[in-house]
Motif scaffolding. Structure first.
Motif: not given
Length: 190
Positions: A54-55, A159-161
């Motif tokens: 999803y991310e 993960k940090d976007y």
């Protein structure tokens, strides 16, 4: 009449088909809601990746939007992996099939082939040719598929976007999936 009564098509009547057609058109008009519900099913599905599916889809769409892609391309980026939930082995074909009635044929081709093109970045780890996509170098959608994969899809596992939420894309999905499928459904004729 609320439901057709035929047991076989060759027993059907025009008024039954008019009823079926009205139900079909109403159901078709709700496509965006159903597709977005299905996209939500990718939450929590990591398959070992740094972010869930999803991310990843949201990141891909965010990158496309920020790069100035048109609305249709952003929707393609958002929904390109929607088939993962049903069949990871041919998820690209499923996503292309869902979007095909509403988008440019070159974008359908791009989605259908994105998995092979994406392989440029990892196929060598499996002893496969990372340049397999070059067999399509003369196809009119080659460059857009390379850009889609190289700039947006393969880069969207961060993960940090600063990823935009789904709400940023809902109106776009609604507009694209509200298009008349294949540029026009035929009307019932006498």
């Amino acid at each position: 009449m609320t439901q057709a009564s035929f047991r076989r098509f060759d027993e059907s009547r025009r008024e039954e088909w008019a009823l079926i057609d009205s139900h079909f058109r109403a159901y078709q008009a709700d496509a965006s809601r159903r597709v977005l519900v299905h996209l939500e099913r990718l939450r929590g599905d990591h398959h070992g990746y740094p972010v869930d599916r999803y991310e990843h889809c949201l990141q891909t769409a965010t990158r496309a939007l920020r790069a100035g892609a048109n609305e249709e391309m952003v929707v393609c980026a958002l929904l390109h992996d929607i088939g993962d939930d049903l069949s990871p082995a041919n998820h690209a074909e499923i996503a292309a099939g869902i979007l095909e009635p509403f988008i440019d044929p070159l974008n359908t081709w791009m989605i259908r082939h994105h998995e092979l093109f994406q392989g440029y970045h990892y196929r060598h780890f499996f002893g496969l040719d990372p340049h397999a996509r070059d067999a399509y170098r003369d196809h009119p959608a080659f460059e857009r598929t390379v850009r889609f994969c190289d700039e947006w899809d393969q880069t969207s596992f961060d993960k940090d976007y600063d990823t935009l939420p789904l709400d940023a894309f809902v109106p776009m999905v609604e507009r694209v999936l509200a298009r008349t499928p294949f540029d026009g459904l035929p009307e019932l004729v006498d």
